[in-house]
Design a protein around this motif. Structure first.
Motif, mmCIF file in Angstrom:
data_model
loop_
_atom_site.group_PDB
_atom_site.id
_atom_site.type_symbol
_atom_site.label_atom_id
_atom_site.label_comp_id
_atom_site.label_asym_id
_atom_site.label_seq_id
_atom_site.Cartn_x
_atom_site.Cartn_y
_atom_site.Cartn_z
ATOM 1 N N GLY A 225 4.877 10.364 6.906
ATOM 2 C CA GLY A 225 3.621 10.353 6.164
ATOM 3 C C GLY A 225 2.910 9.029 6.339
ATOM 4 N N THR A 226 1.687 8.971 5.866
ATOM 5 C CA THR A 226 0.894 7.757 5.966
ATOM 6 C C THR A 226 1.309 6.761 4.888
ATOM 7 N N HIS A 227 0.803 5.543 5.004
ATOM 8 C CA HIS A 227 1.095 4.509 4.010
ATOM 9 C C HIS A 227 0.445 4.808 2.669
ATOM 10 N N ASP A 228 -0.558 5.681 2.670
ATOM 11 C CA ASP A 228 -1.220 6.011 1.395
ATOM 12 C C ASP A 228 -0.760 7.356 0.837
ATOM 13 N N GLY A 229 0.375 7.864 1.328
ATOM 14 C CA GLY A 229 1.013 9.004 0.685
ATOM 15 C C GLY A 229 0.679 10.383 1.211
ATOM 16 N N ARG A 230 -0.075 10.479 2.314
ATOM 17 C CA ARG A 230 -0.421 11.797 2.851
ATOM 18 C C ARG A 230 0.555 12.209 3.950
ATOM 19 N N PRO A 231 0.794 13.501 4.127
ATOM 20 C CA PRO A 231 1.605 13.945 5.265
ATOM 21 C C PRO A 231 0.940 13.537 6.569
ATOM 22 N N TYR A 232 1.726 13.152 7.552
ATOM 23 C CA TYR A 232 1.164 12.733 8.839
ATOM 24 C C TYR A 232 0.661 13.936 9.630
ATOM 25 N N ARG A 233 -0.523 13.787 10.214
ATOM 26 C CA ARG A 233 -1.082 14.755 11.149
ATOM 27 C C ARG A 233 -1.566 13.989 12.373
ATOM 28 N N PRO A 234 -1.316 14.499 13.570
ATOM 29 C CA PRO A 234 -1.710 13.755 14.778
ATOM 30 C C PRO A 234 -3.213 13.593 14.932
#
Length: 263
Positions: A225-234
């Motif tokens: 996930g991102t540093h701000d809490g969202r799931p990672y998407r390419p």
């Protein structure tokens, strides 16, 4: 759809043809800098051309985002982010390692549909290890199914690593100081899946670096996930609020949720 094994065979073939002969045999004329410290070799360029040509021939409607193609034409990223069907290509991930003669480098390809990674391939030519993942079909190493080991019960026992030199030695809350990764996403993610680290902190989230490994990780039970809490998407933006978008890859969702507030 091209068979998953057929794509892996192609990647191996390209590595054998243009990457392995240059390993520990590069001349100074075969290494350039795209920017300060950002190396590119003749092996990067040739292997990306071959892989891209194959994918475009097989999928004429797909956008192919290669690391070197992006360096030459940055607007390609927007085409990739808006594409219904796309591929990422990292022809020699860990180029610095490759130039230095380290076997810790890889060739990586990922297939993305509607913004989600659906298949990925990581080939480590010197280690002869193939990591393949497909949504809903699991993560595999040389034909053996992978499952991420359960991390230690106490966060103080977790091993965190980062590829950012200025972050080395930093302690995040109650965790041990960050140590150095293998400086190659095509090695980092497999090592994370295999239990040699519990989380990895990245400062940038370039899709060619992270789309392949993040699918391998999620199919093995991990989470990115991102540093701000969202799931990672390419297809995420590379910058958030004019700063590089960071990424946290973790052994599981609980590990991610513990570490991300500490960033």
């Amino acid at each position: 759809m091209l068979d998953t094994d057929a794509v892996l065979d192609l990647i191996r073939e390209v590595a054998e043809k243009v990457i392995n002969p240059r390993f520990r045999a590069l001349s100074s004329e075969q290494v350039d800098e795209k920017g300060p410290g950002d190396l590119v070799t003749v092996a990067d360029k040739e292997s990306e051309r071959l892989l891209t040509r194959f994918l475009v021939d097989a999928y004429p409607e797909a956008v192919v985002l290669g690391e070197e193609a992006y360096a030459a034409r940055p607007e390609l990223l927007e085409e990739f982010q808006s594409a219904e069907h796309a591929f990422t290509v990292d022809p020699v991930d860990g180029t610095k390692n490759f130039v230095k003669g380290s076997p810790d480098h890889a060739v990586m390809v990922a297939e993305v549909r509607a913004g989600e990674t659906v298949r990925s391939w990581i080939w480590q030519p010197q280690h002869e290890l193939a990591y393949v993942a497909e949504v809903g079909a699991g993560a595999w190493r040389n034909g053996e199914r992978l499952t991420r080991p359960t991390p230690a019960a106490e966060p103080a026992d977790w091993r965190g690593v980062t590829s950012r030199w200025r972050w080395l030695g930093r302690s995040l809350g109650d965790l041990e100081p960050l140590k150095l990764t293998w400086v190659c996403c095509g090695v980092d993610y497999p090592k994370l899946v295999e239990g040699e680290a519990d989380f990895v902190v990245y400062g940038r989230a370039n899709p060619w670096d992270h789309a392949p490994g993040s699918l391998l990780l999620s199919e093995a039970g991990g989470y990115a996930g991102t540093h701000d809490g969202r799931p990672y998407r390419p297809t995420d933006p590379l910058e958030v609020h004019e700063r590089p978008a960071g990424l946290l890859a973790a052994a599981d969702r609980a590990t991610y949720e513990h570490v991300v507030p500490l960033l």
